[in-house]
Motif scaffolding. Structure first.
Motif, PDB file in Angstrom:
ATOM      1  N   GLN A   1       0.819  -1.208   0.000  1.00 31.10           N
ATOM      2  CA  GLN A   1       0.000   0.000   0.000  1.00 31.10           C
ATOM      3  C   GLN A   1       0.859   1.267   0.000  1.00 31.10           C
ATOM      4  OE1 GLN A   1      -3.384   0.110   2.757  1.00 31.10           O
ATOM      5  NE2 GLN A   1      -3.352  -2.117   2.826  1.00 31.10           N
ATOM      6  N   PHE A   2       1.887   1.312   0.832  1.00 29.07           N
ATOM      7  CA  PHE A   2       2.728   2.508   0.863  1.00 29.07           C
ATOM      8  C   PHE A   2       3.404   2.729  -0.482  1.00 29.07           C
ATOM      9  CE2 PHE A   2       2.331   2.602   5.482  1.00 29.07           C
ATOM     10  CZ  PHE A   2       2.365   3.965   5.730  1.00 29.07           C
ATOM     11  N   GLU A   3       3.872   1.657  -1.103  1.00 34.16           N
ATOM     12  CA  GLU A   3       4.569   1.800  -2.380  1.00 34.16           C
ATOM     13  C   GLU A   3       3.608   2.190  -3.510  1.00 34.16           C
ATOM     14  OE1 GLU A   3       6.278  -2.049  -2.647  1.00 34.16           O
ATOM     15  OE2 GLU A   3       7.741  -1.674  -1.048  1.00 34.16           O
ATOM     16  N   THR A   4       2.470   1.510  -3.590  1.00 34.65           N
ATOM     17  CA  THR A   4       1.570   1.711  -4.727  1.00 34.65           C
ATOM     18  C   THR A   4       0.747   2.982  -4.592  1.00 34.65           C
ATOM     19  OG1 THR A   4       1.420  -0.698  -4.961  1.00 34.65           O
ATOM     20  CG2 THR A   4      -0.213   0.628  -6.137  1.00 34.65           C
ATOM     21  N   ILE A   5       0.180   3.218  -3.409  1.00 38.11           N
ATOM     22  CA  ILE A   5      -0.686   4.385  -3.238  1.00 38.11           C
ATOM     23  C   ILE A   5       0.119   5.677  -3.322  1.00 38.11           C
ATOM     24  CG2 ILE A   5      -2.308   5.549  -1.674  1.00 38.11           C
ATOM     25  CD1 ILE A   5      -3.163   2.802  -0.671  1.00 38.11           C
TER      26      ILE A   5
ATOM     27  N   ILE B   1       0.085   8.888   3.613  1.00 38.72           N
ATOM     28  CA  ILE B   1       0.476   9.434   2.315  1.00 38.72           C
ATOM     29  C   ILE B   1      -0.201  10.786   2.093  1.00 38.72           C
ATOM     30  CG2 ILE B   1       0.317   9.056  -0.183  1.00 38.72           C
ATOM     31  CD1 ILE B   1       0.518   5.995   0.537  1.00 38.72           C
ATOM     32  N   ALA B   2      -1.473  10.898   2.482  1.00 39.32           N
ATOM     33  CA  ALA B   2      -2.174  12.176   2.362  1.00 39.32           C
ATOM     34  C   ALA B   2      -1.481  13.256   3.186  1.00 39.32           C
ATOM     35  CB  ALA B   2      -3.627  12.021   2.799  1.00 39.32           C
ATOM     36  N   GLU B   3      -1.059  12.908   4.394  1.00 34.91           N
ATOM     37  CA  GLU B   3      -0.365  13.873   5.249  1.00 34.91           C
ATOM     38  C   GLU B   3       0.913  14.376   4.586  1.00 34.91           C
ATOM     39  OE1 GLU B   3       0.307  11.787   8.851  1.00 34.91           O
ATOM     40  OE2 GLU B   3      -1.735  12.052   9.618  1.00 34.91           O
TER      41      GLU B   3
ATOM     42  N   PHE C   1       0.321  -4.671  12.689  1.00 32.12           N
ATOM     43  CA  PHE C   1       0.599  -3.753  11.587  1.00 32.12           C
ATOM     44  C   PHE C   1       1.236  -2.426  12.008  1.00 32.12           C
ATOM     45  CE2 PHE C   1      -3.334  -6.147  10.521  1.00 32.12           C
ATOM     46  CZ  PHE C   1      -2.813  -6.920   9.499  1.00 32.12           C
ATOM     47  N   GLY C   2       1.100  -2.076  13.293  1.00 29.51           N
ATOM     48  CA  GLY C   2       1.550  -0.759  13.738  1.00 29.51           C
ATOM     49  C   GLY C   2       3.031  -0.517  13.499  1.00 29.51           C
ATOM     50  N   GLY C   3       3.862  -1.509  13.791  1.00 32.78           N
ATOM     51  CA  GLY C   3       5.296  -1.340  13.603  1.00 32.78           C
ATOM     52  C   GLY C   3       5.665  -1.118  12.148  1.00 32.78           C
ATOM     53  N   ARG C   4       5.008  -1.846  11.248  1.00 31.32           N
ATOM     54  CA  ARG C   4       5.296  -1.685   9.821  1.00 31.32           C
ATOM     55  C   ARG C   4       4.876  -0.294   9.338  1.00 31.32           C
ATOM     56  NH1 ARG C   4       3.411  -7.103  10.238  1.00 31.32           N
ATOM     57  NH2 ARG C   4       4.908  -8.642   9.454  1.00 31.32           N
ATOM     58  N   VAL C   5       3.700   0.140   9.790  1.00 33.22           N
ATOM     59  CA  VAL C   5       3.244   1.480   9.398  1.00 33.22           C
ATOM     60  C   VAL C   5       4.205   2.541   9.922  1.00 33.22           C
ATOM     61  CG1 VAL C   5       1.417   3.202   9.728  1.00 33.22           C
ATOM     62  CG2 VAL C   5       0.817   0.820   9.212  1.00 33.22           C
ATOM     63  N   ASP C   6       4.612   2.418  11.177  1.00 32.89           N
ATOM     64  CA  ASP C   6       5.506   3.415  11.765  1.00 32.89           C
ATOM     65  C   ASP C   6       6.867   3.438  11.078  1.00 32.89           C
ATOM     66  OD1 ASP C   6       3.652   4.375  13.526  1.00 32.89           O
ATOM     67  OD2 ASP C   6       4.339   3.179  15.224  1.00 32.89           O
ATOM     68  N   ALA C   7       7.330   2.290  10.587  1.00 42.92           N
ATOM     69  CA  ALA C   7       8.612   2.258   9.884  1.00 42.92           C
ATOM     70  C   ALA C   7       8.557   3.105   8.610  1.00 42.92           C
ATOM     71  CB  ALA C   7       9.002   0.818   9.554  1.00 42.92           C
TER      72      ALA C   7
END
Length: 389
Positions: A76-80, A103-105, A156-162
């Motif tokens: 999601q981070f890469e594609t969006i 990503i919006a932020e 998922f929190g750790g991956r998002v925070d990374a």
């Protein structure tokens, strides 16, 4: 205004996103869609700019989805990030939307989260959707939502925070709260799936794409040749093969013909008189011509059947489908079976209840609104540019 509409779900989530995209485009907005690759050809054929995300869902089993859940954060981070380039607002629709707000932020864009079923949004008035890992015996709704939040944060929190740290963003303490925001949208019909009173949620109504495709000749001729049949379909669910045979026996027990949608399960339709197998068709047109709709309980199918005035039998399999099974029963629109594969006897009994619910289903159809998409589009244009991510 340039809008990105993102979902990682199957047809039940892509179809309403298509509805909103079509409405926004009709209002002169520039729209891009980020959806699984299964739907790319169809949406590009309708003239939309499409960025595919993740694997093809049609070839992905539920077990594979569970095993790859962690990979979706990176995807999601890469594609969006690529899909959102130049966009003024990001609308994340449906489950497991981990990256869009971050990503919006970064981009200074507005952000909206939209759900398709009330019980996927936290409230003290209802529990989260049933899941296998729920604490046994726990009945306090807020405790169950806290358990949900802890699971999100752990998995998922750790991956998002990374990914946030790599972009210079602060970590997120409460991942569900971050994704949902303090003013989420609910794209569900207020009569069929009402929000239980909390004014922070914006209930727009269901996002319904006006399907104007004609029914295939073979299907139309089958419908014209006798009494209304019973429709059986499990949409994007990977339903067991034996369901088709069970469906036909239940229909025959009531002297009814059957239309069986092969769906993503590729149901092997019984080669017998009074039974027709079909592919993907205009459900809005078909459901107005059937005696009852037997389905898995997805938000889109339940809403389409309710709007068509068709009695329903819900055979829930997972997640929000249990909620819609309960609503169909509570509203007197039909019946529901136990989760999983029903027996012939259970499905026959539920179908009997549904066939006797015809008058109630027809009356309820007049209460299902068809303007949810236009309400959402107007609300987006009037309010979102004034907010921040």
């Amino acid at each position: 205004m340039r809008v990105l509409l993102s979902t990682i779900g199957s047809r039940g989530e892509v179809q309403p996103v298509l509805a909103l995209a079509s409405e926004l485009r009709a209002l002169g907005q520039d729209v891009r869609l980020c959806v699984p690759p299964d739907f790319r050809d169809r949406l590009e054929g309708l003239g939309f700019d499409v960025v595919p995300i993740g694997p093809a869902l049609r070839r992905t089993t539920l077990e594979q989805v569970r095993k790859s859940a962690g990979d979706t954060v990176a995807t999601q981070f890469e594609t969006i990030t690529v899909a959102a380039e130049g966009c003024d607002v990001l609308v994340a629709a449906g489950a497991l939307q981990f990256a869009a707000r971050s990503i919006a932020e970064r981009m200074g864009a507005a952000y909206v989260y939209a759900a398709f079923c009330p019980i996927t949004l936290p409230s003290e008035r209802h529990a989260p959707p049933p899941m296998p890992w729920r604490s046994p015996g726990e009945t306090d709704n807020l405790a169950l939502w806290r358990e949900d939040a802890q699971r999100w944060n752990t998995m998922f929190g750790g991956r998002v925070d990374a990914f946030r740290a790599a972009a210079g963003q602060e970590p997120v303490d409460d991942l569900p709260g971050h994704v949902f925001t303090d003013r989420p949208w609910l794209a569900a019909d207020a009569a069929l799936a009402p929000w239980p009173g909390d004014p922070r949620v914006v209930q727009t109504g269901a996002w319904i794409w006006p399907d104007e495709r004609p029914l295939p000749d073979e299907l139309r001729e089958f419908l014209d040749a006798g009494e209304p049949p019973v429709y059986f379909g499990f949409g994007s669910m990977h339903a067991p093969a034996e369901v088709a045979g069970i469906a036909l026996e239940a229909a025959r027990a009531h002297g009814r013909r059957a239309v069986v949608a092969r769906g993503w399960a590729g149901l092997a339709v019984v080669d017998a008189p009074g039974c027709l197998g079909i592919g993907e068709v205009n459900q809005q047109a078909l459901f107005r011509r059937v005696a009852a709709v037997v389905h898995h309980g997805g938000a889109g199918t339940t809403t389409t059947a309710a709007r068509a005035g068709a009695p329903q039998v819900v055979v829930p399999q997972m997640y929000d489908q249990h909620y819609f099974a309960g609503r169909v029963t509570a509203l007197g629109l039909g019946a529901a079976t136990e989760p999983g594969v029903p027996t012939v006897a259970a499905l026959t009994e539920a179908l009997d209840t549904a066939l006797r619910s015809h008058a109630a289903a027809r009356e309820f159809a007049g209460r299902v609104r068809g303007d949810g998409t236009s309400v959402a589009a107007r609300h987006l244009l009037e309010t979102v540019p004034l907010t921040s991510a």
